[in-house]
Write a protein that holds these residues in place. Structure first.
Motif, PDB file in Angstrom:
ATOM      1  N   THR A  42      63.282  21.018  29.133  1.00 35.35           N
ATOM      2  CA  THR A  42      62.947  19.595  29.228  1.00 35.35           C
ATOM      3  C   THR A  42      63.291  18.998  27.876  1.00 35.35           C
ATOM      4  N   ILE A  43      64.119  17.958  27.885  1.00 33.09           N
ATOM      5  CA  ILE A  43      64.560  17.355  26.626  1.00 33.09           C
ATOM      6  C   ILE A  43      64.086  15.915  26.597  1.00 33.09           C
ATOM      7  N   GLU A  44      63.089  15.686  25.759  1.00 32.99           N
ATOM      8  CA  GLU A  44      62.439  14.390  25.728  1.00 32.99           C
ATOM      9  C   GLU A  44      63.444  13.282  25.426  1.00 32.99           C
ATOM     10  N   GLY A  45      63.468  12.285  26.286  1.00 31.62           N
ATOM     11  CA  GLY A  45      64.345  11.145  26.062  1.00 31.62           C
ATOM     12  C   GLY A  45      65.669  11.222  26.799  1.00 31.62           C
ATOM     13  N   LYS A  46      66.033  12.396  27.325  1.00 31.70           N
ATOM     14  CA  LYS A  46      67.347  12.521  27.972  1.00 31.70           C
ATOM     15  C   LYS A  46      67.465  11.578  29.185  1.00 31.70           C
ATOM     16  N   GLY A  47      66.406  11.501  29.978  1.00 34.73           N
ATOM     17  CA  GLY A  47      66.452  10.656  31.176  1.00 34.73           C
ATOM     18  C   GLY A  47      66.647   9.190  30.833  1.00 34.73           C
ATOM     19  N   VAL A  48      65.959   8.749  29.774  1.00 32.39           N
ATOM     20  CA  VAL A  48      66.069   7.347  29.345  1.00 32.39           C
ATOM     21  C   VAL A  48      67.502   7.060  28.892  1.00 32.39           C
ATOM     22  N   LEU A  49      68.060   7.984  28.118  1.00 34.74           N
ATOM     23  CA  LEU A  49      69.427   7.797  27.619  1.00 34.74           C
ATOM     24  C   LEU A  49      70.434   7.791  28.762  1.00 34.74           C
ATOM     25  N   ASN A  50      70.312   8.732  29.687  1.00 32.51           N
ATOM     26  CA  ASN A  50      71.277   8.792  30.784  1.00 32.51           C
ATOM     27  C   ASN A  50      71.170   7.595  31.725  1.00 32.51           C
ATOM     28  N   ASN A  51      69.955   7.091  31.901  1.00 28.72           N
ATOM     29  CA  ASN A  51      69.790   5.885  32.717  1.00 28.72           C
ATOM     30  C   ASN A  51      70.564   4.732  32.084  1.00 28.72           C
ATOM     31  N   ARG A  52      70.419   4.573  30.768  1.00 23.12           N
ATOM     32  CA  ARG A  52      71.092   3.474  30.070  1.00 23.12           C
ATOM     33  C   ARG A  52      72.604   3.700  30.017  1.00 23.12           C
ATOM     34  N   LEU A  53      73.010   4.931  29.754  1.00 25.02           N
ATOM     35  CA  LEU A  53      74.453   5.197  29.634  1.00 25.02           C
ATOM     36  C   LEU A  53      75.140   5.065  30.990  1.00 25.02           C
ATOM     37  N   SER A  54      74.500   5.558  32.049  1.00 28.38           N
ATOM     38  CA  SER A  54      75.119   5.430  33.367  1.00 28.38           C
ATOM     39  C   SER A  54      75.213   3.956  33.758  1.00 28.38           C
ATOM     40  N   GLU A  55      74.174   3.187  33.429  1.00 28.35           N
ATOM     41  CA  GLU A  55      74.220   1.734  33.671  1.00 28.35           C
ATOM     42  C   GLU A  55      75.418   1.125  32.934  1.00 28.35           C
ATOM     43  N   TYR A  56      75.589   1.522  31.693  1.00 31.37           N
ATOM     44  CA  TYR A  56      76.659   0.969  30.868  1.00 31.37           C
ATOM     45  C   TYR A  56      78.037   1.276  31.469  1.00 31.37           C
ATOM     46  N   PHE A  57      78.253   2.538  31.837  1.00 25.55           N
ATOM     47  CA  PHE A  57      79.566   2.930  32.376  1.00 25.55           C
ATOM     48  C   PHE A  57      79.803   2.315  33.752  1.00 25.55           C
ATOM     49  N   MET A  58      78.798   2.350  34.614  1.00 22.29           N
ATOM     50  CA  MET A  58      78.981   1.804  35.971  1.00 22.29           C
ATOM     51  C   MET A  58      79.206   0.285  35.926  1.00 22.29           C
ATOM     52  N   THR A  59      78.487  -0.403  35.037  1.00 18.89           N
ATOM     53  CA  THR A  59      78.683  -1.852  34.907  1.00 18.89           C
ATOM     54  C   THR A  59      80.109  -2.139  34.437  1.00 18.89           C
ATOM     55  N   GLY A  60      80.591  -1.327  33.516  1.00 21.57           N
ATOM     56  CA  GLY A  60      81.968  -1.470  33.040  1.00 21.57           C
ATOM     57  C   GLY A  60      82.957  -1.237  34.168  1.00 21.57           C
ATOM     58  N   LEU A  61      82.705  -0.223  34.998  1.00 15.50           N
ATOM     59  CA  LEU A  61      83.594   0.034  36.145  1.00 15.50           C
ATOM     60  C   LEU A  61      83.635  -1.194  37.043  1.00 15.50           C
ATOM     61  N   THR A  62      82.470  -1.779  37.321  1.00 14.41           N
ATOM     62  CA  THR A  62      82.415  -2.986  38.170  1.00 14.41           C
ATOM     63  C   THR A  62      83.262  -4.087  37.537  1.00 14.41           C
ATOM     64  N   GLN A  63      83.140  -4.231  36.216  1.00 16.12           N
ATOM     65  CA  GLN A  63      83.858  -5.317  35.541  1.00 16.12           C
ATOM     66  C   GLN A  63      85.375  -5.156  35.631  1.00 16.12           C
ATOM     67  N   VAL A  64      85.854  -3.892  35.728  1.00 17.89           N
ATOM     68  CA  VAL A  64      87.303  -3.734  35.872  1.00 17.89           C
ATOM     69  C   VAL A  64      87.700  -3.507  37.338  1.00 17.89           C
ATOM     70  N   GLY A  65      86.756  -3.670  38.239  1.00 17.94           N
ATOM     71  CA  GLY A  65      87.079  -3.642  39.679  1.00 17.94           C
ATOM     72  C   GLY A  65      87.056  -2.260  40.323  1.00 17.94           C
ATOM     73  N   ILE A  66      86.363  -1.318  39.713  1.00 20.02           N
ATOM     74  CA  ILE A  66      86.264   0.018  40.312  1.00 20.02           C
ATOM     75  C   ILE A  66      84.911   0.122  41.032  1.00 20.02           C
ATOM     76  N   PRO A  67      84.938   0.244  42.371  1.00 15.44           N
ATOM     77  CA  PRO A  67      83.686   0.164  43.132  1.00 15.44           C
ATOM     78  C   PRO A  67      82.758   1.327  42.840  1.00 15.44           C
ATOM     79  N   ASN A  68      81.473   1.029  42.709  1.00 15.95           N
ATOM     80  CA  ASN A  68      80.483   2.079  42.440  1.00 15.95           C
ATOM     81  C   ASN A  68      79.122   1.664  42.978  1.00 15.95           C
TER      82      ASN A  68
END
Ligand code: UDP
Length: 253
Positions: A42-68
């Motif tokens: 169990t790595i404290e903080g990993k879930g919080v970081l991955n939630n934010r990072l996945s949001e960041y990457f997926m939002t970027g994909l949406t912005q360039v038109g890659i469906p997710n």
């Protein structure tokens, strides 16, 4: 968190029923596993970081038109996503040799590949997610030829996008894994990127030093995983304040 019906619990995430039909709530845990869950922590903080990072990457994909599947982040650990019919394949894209490709073909880690290579693994924990060929995918009906073509095109678009985003902050995208799902519109379906995009599912190396900033830090005992993920988040401008390492409240007598 409001009481929600749990749909599925995986190694790093939990899926809950979403507020609207066709939606799910994806909860990011702090659990890390490797080698088909033989190694766990169990790595404290990993879930919080991955939630934010996945949001960041997926939002970027949406912005360039890659469906997710991403709709919106709900809180520190949860995001609202579209529910999809997951295709039971891990789609891996490689730009440089590493990990299982290096082992399989005896190629030094970091060797540039002549072109991005797309691989498929059949998602089955009991079998250890074996590498499969496109022939297997078609013959066993995991996806149609059209789906396969669309998956490769989608994965390569994600690769171009992610490589650029990471290069801009001095990080080399060595390889990554995505999962893809079907969404149905009347009798037709289309394919969208699902699951997550985070340092759990990518290999990320500092361009200058080669330092690993991904789950290999955990797999190979190279240091503190949350620190590596925090560095990725910091460079991308996600998490301007270090929320995961905030001091715990002290009990006052
Ligand atoms: N990967 C993943 N989940 C898996 C297997 C692989 O996210 O179950 C990612 C891994 O982090 C790496 C890429 O896919 O970025 C290629 O992994 P590889 O086949 O080299 O496997 P490994 O060396 O991790 O066993």
């Amino acid at each position: 968190m409001a009481r929600r019906k749990k749909i599925y619990e995986g190694k790093a995430k939990i899926m809950y029923e979403g507020p609207e039909p066709g939606t799910l709530v994806q909860y990011f845990k702090d659990d890390a596993t490797a080698f088909n869950a033989e190694k766990r922590a169990t790595i404290e903080g990993k879930g919080v970081l991955n939630n934010r990072l996945s949001e960041y990457f997926m939002t970027g994909l949406t912005q360039v038109g890659i469906p997710n599947h991403f709709i919106k982040r709900i809180n520190m650990r949860e995001q609202l996503i579209r529910s999809v019919e997951i295709i039971p394949l891990e789609v891996i894209v490689r730009n440089f040799a590493a990990g299982s490709l290096s082992t399989r073909l005896g190629m030094a880690e970091g060797t540039p590949l002549p072109r991005p290579i797309v691989e498929f693994c059949y998602k089955d924990d009991a079998l250890g997610d074996p590498l499969v060929s496109e022939e297997h995918v078609i013959a066993f009906g995991w996806a149609s030829q059209q789906d396969l073509d669309d998956m490769i095109a989608l994965a390569l678009r994600v690769n171009d996008f992610l490589s650029g985003v990471m290069m801009a902050v001095g990080i080399k995208l060595v390889d990554f894994k995505i999962e893809i799902g079907r969404v149905w519109e009347n009798d037709y379906h289309r394919l969208i990127v699902a699951d997550e995009i985070s340092p759990d599912s990518c290999r990320l190396w500092d361009m200058q030093t080669g330092q690993k900033l991904d789950k290999d830090v955990f797999r190979r005992d190279l240091g503190n995983l949350a620190d590596a993920y925090t560095e990725v988040a910091r460079r991308l401008g996600v998490l301007p304040t270090n929320v995961t390492h905030a001091p715990k409240p002290t009990l006052i007598n």
